[in-house]
Design an enzyme around this catalytic site. Structure first.
Site, PDB file in Angstrom:
ATOM      1  CG  ASN A 152      -3.683  -5.221  12.607  1.00  0.00           C
ATOM      2  OD1 ASN A 152      -2.919  -4.557  11.716  1.00  0.00           O
ATOM      3  ND2 ASN A 152      -4.387  -6.322  13.535  1.00  0.00           N
ATOM      4  CB  SER A 192      -1.010  -0.120   1.147  1.00  0.00           C
ATOM      5  OG  SER A 192      -0.365  -0.061   2.626  1.00  0.00           O
ATOM      6  CB  THR A 202     -42.587  24.804  -9.360  1.00  0.00           C
ATOM      7  OG1 THR A 202     -43.512  25.265 -10.457  1.00  0.00           O
ATOM      8  CG2 THR A 202     -42.565  25.861  -7.711  1.00  0.00           C
ATOM      9  CG  HIS A 203     -43.720  21.288 -11.894  1.00  0.00           C
ATOM     10  ND1 HIS A 203     -43.886  19.474 -11.932  1.00  0.00           N
ATOM     11  CD2 HIS A 203     -44.073  22.171 -11.770  1.00  0.00           C
ATOM     12  CE1 HIS A 203     -44.616  20.154 -11.178  1.00  0.00           C
ATOM     13  NE2 HIS A 203     -44.569  20.945 -10.331  1.00  0.00           N
ATOM     14  CG  ASN A 207     -17.816  23.818 -24.926  1.00  0.00           C
ATOM     15  OD1 ASN A 207     -18.917  24.375 -24.976  1.00  0.00           O
ATOM     16  ND2 ASN A 207     -16.727  23.109 -24.931  1.00  0.00           N
ATOM     17  CD  GLN A 245      -2.821  -2.537   2.113  1.00  0.00           C
ATOM     18  OE1 GLN A 245      -1.702  -3.539   2.848  1.00  0.00           O
ATOM     19  NE2 GLN A 245      -2.646  -2.833   1.002  1.00  0.00           N
ATOM     20  CE1 TYR A 265      -6.089  -3.616   9.096  1.00  0.00           C
ATOM     21  CE2 TYR A 265      -5.946  -5.657   8.719  1.00  0.00           C
ATOM     22  CZ  TYR A 265      -5.477  -3.886   8.145  1.00  0.00           C
ATOM     23  OH  TYR A 265      -5.322  -3.935   7.242  1.00  0.00           O
ATOM     24  CB  SER A 268     -15.358  23.670 -29.586  1.00  0.00           C
ATOM     25  OG  SER A 268     -15.575  22.863 -30.390  1.00  0.00           O
ATOM     26  CE  LYS A 304      -4.815   2.600   4.881  1.00  0.00           C
ATOM     27  NZ  LYS A 304      -5.719   1.605   5.362  1.00  0.00           N
TER      28      LYS A 304
HETATM   29  N1  ARG Z   1      -1.189  -0.983   5.449  1.00  0.00           N
HETATM   30  C1  ARG Z   1      -2.570  -2.422   6.323  1.00  0.00           C
HETATM   31  C2  ARG Z   1      -3.367  -0.929   5.550  1.00  0.00           C
HETATM   32  O1  ARG Z   1      -3.098  -0.453   4.797  1.00  0.00           O
HETATM   33  C3  ARG Z   1      -1.823  -1.602   7.151  1.00  0.00           C
HETATM   34  C4  ARG Z   1      -2.041  -2.345   9.036  1.00  0.00           C
HETATM   35  C5  ARG Z   1      -1.720  -4.321   8.192  1.00  0.00           C
HETATM   36  N2  ARG Z   1      -1.740  -4.780   9.558  1.00  0.00           N
HETATM   37  C6  ARG Z   1      -1.671  -6.466   8.908  1.00  0.00           C
HETATM   38  N3  ARG Z   1      -1.854  -6.708  10.166  1.00  0.00           N
HETATM   39  N4  ARG Z   1      -1.503  -6.746   8.187  1.00  0.00           N
HETATM   40  O2  ARG Z   1      -4.481  -1.473   6.276  1.00  0.00           O
END
Ligand code: ARG
Length: 473
Positions: A116, A29, A161-162, A291, A328, A323, A283, A331
């Protein structure tokens, strides 16, 4: 981003084979979570201070960690930091670098903590920072709308309205309706921030930790309002992000509605407003085109923000406690929503503002064509309700008044005249309750001025509403 096989992962103790190369890239990540480096370091520094406070680390170890992390932040900000996919994420990249720099003390930072609770804390800190930026930008947009509303308190346009001409309103009143929506968004965001600002740190992997941690200490260091009360919930809860993204969806729905109106108003058919060249494009084939790209794009971007909310709800719906790696996936939709909201608010606040001219004059980016708006209000029999109300005041029952005015409108359609353009004799064909004072009520100005109560469109009320809205800002 480096991918060298030599990087040693911190969890390989029980493993006998290396990670499959594609799995490593697939699971990493760091490509997107490195944007939380500041919050990750901030959280680690607070954690190290807490560990020293309760006697788990020595003061010297704490200081080495704080100095090391501060230097790493400098490396990242100068673009010198080598991010590694083998180290998965922002957390392990920074921790590994710390250990390389300061040795054994660096290896102690993760005592009493898990990635976590670390990641859950980082995301909350990151979102909290962004909410504060977003709240300011939203207020800037509101302030600019209120300035327009004040200037346009007397500008008359048709209300719809409408999407059919209904009654005359003031343009200022219309803009104040936009502000009401945004004011609710502002209040909702402040409320959402309260639930974002709880600290998961101390939940550790899922069950808490055996070290004598002082969570209140860490929470104070990080400016959290409180600590998550249940460790399982602490590491796995993403409601705070879902709530923010729901908030963002409502905001984008509002911006999309404003956009739709601006696009209509800027069209050759309406011609109610002129949007400055700085916010439009041409355009490549049709030379006459100008536009309204900015409102169109914002209307379009509502799609990705709604989509991100659905992604996030779907990511969460099947997860057992606590968890799971699924988390992940929280994000990218969250970050994309933050970026999109910031972009849309910025461009909208700018577009509702002005360019200062060399002579000090303000050149507004959105300028109403008052004559066109007024003409449009005259054209649609927009004062028909006013005529009916006039008849009621002169003793006619409302249903009969409705019928009389309907006949007058039919006559107007046939002869091409607005009600205010008919002679008294023409109007009296339909009712002898009509006297020569009727014209005070049939003009556009008379019509809007008569709606003179809280929430009404009368210019006086619009000016008042602008002042009270400014106070709430
Ligand atoms: N990169 C992980 C996430 O975004 C971090 C936590 C990872 N924890 C694990 N037990 N692998 O969630």
């Amino acid at each position: 981003m480096s991918n060298e096989k030599t990087v040693e992962k911190p969890w390989t103790g029980r493993f006998t084979e290396p990670t499959d190369a594609f799995v490593e890239a697939f699971g990493a990540s760091v490509g997107f979570d490195q944007r939380m480096y500041r919050q990750d370091i901030q959280g680690s520094i607070a954690h190290a201070k807490m560990l020293a406070h309760v006697g788990v680390l020595t003061a010297a170890e704490r200081d080495a960690i704080v100095t090391g992390l501060t230097q790493i932040q400098g490396e990242i900000e100068r673009g010198e930091f080598q991010w590694s996919i083998a180290l998965e994420d922002v957390h392990m990249n920074i921790e590994k670098r710390l250990t390389d720099r300061i040795g054994i003390a660096g290896k102690k930072l993760h005592t009493g903590r898990s990635r976590n609770d670390q990641v859950a804390t980082d995301v909350r800190l990151y979102l909290r920072d962004e909410i504060d930026v977003i709240a300011k930008e939203l207020k800037r947009l509101q302030a600019n709308i209120l300035d327009h509303a004040e200037r346009e308190a007397d500008t008359i346009m048709p209300g719809f309205t409408h999407l059919q001409t209904a009654q005359p309103i003031t343009f200022g009143h219309h803009l104040l309706a936009w502000n009401e929506m945004l004011q609710r968004d502002s209040e909702r965001l402040a409320d959402c921030r309260k639930r974002v600002n709880w600290m998961p740190l101390g939940s550790a992997a899922l069950a808490g930790t055996t070290y004598p941690i002082d969570r209140e200490f860490t929470a104070r260091e990080l400016g959290f309002d409180g600590v998550c009360r249940n460790s399982l919930d602490g590491v796995s809860d993403r409601d705070f992000a879902i709530e923010f993204m729901s908030w963002a969806s409502i905001l984008l729905m509002h911006l999309s509605r404003f956009s739709e109106e601006l696009i209509l108003w800027a069209s050759a058919q309406f011609r109610f407003v002129e949007i400055s060249d700085a916010f439009c494009t041409g355009s490549s084939i049709m030379p006459q085109k100008k536009n309204p790209d900015v409102p169109e794009l914002v209307r379009g971007k509502s799609g990705r923000v709604f989509g991100a909310l659905i992604s996030m709800l779907t990511i969460m719906k099947g997860q057992p406690l606590a968890y799971n790696k699924d988390n992940q996936e929280d994000k990218e939709p969250l970050f994309d929503t933050i970026d999109t909201v910031k972009g849309c608010l910025r461009v909208y606040a700018d577009m509702l503002g002005y360019a200062a001219q060399p002579d000090g004059a303000k050149k507004y980016h959105i300028v109403p064509r008052k004559e066109v708006m007024r003409e449009a209000a005259l054209r649609g029999f927009s004062t028909a309700t006013d005529l009916a109300d006039y008849l009621v005041r002169n003793g006619v029952a409302f249903r009969d008044a409705h019928e009389i005015v309907g006949k007058s409108v039919a006559y107007g359609v046939k002869t091409g005249k607005d009600l205010s353009e008919m002679t008294l004799a023409e109007l009296q064909q339909f009712s002898d309750a009509i006297k020569d004072d009727v014209f005070n009520y049939l003009t556009l100005e008379g019509s809007v001025a008569a709606r003179n109560h809280i929430g009404g469109t009368a210019p006086e009320r619009v000016r008042e509403a602008v002042l009270s809205a400014r106070q709430r800002l």
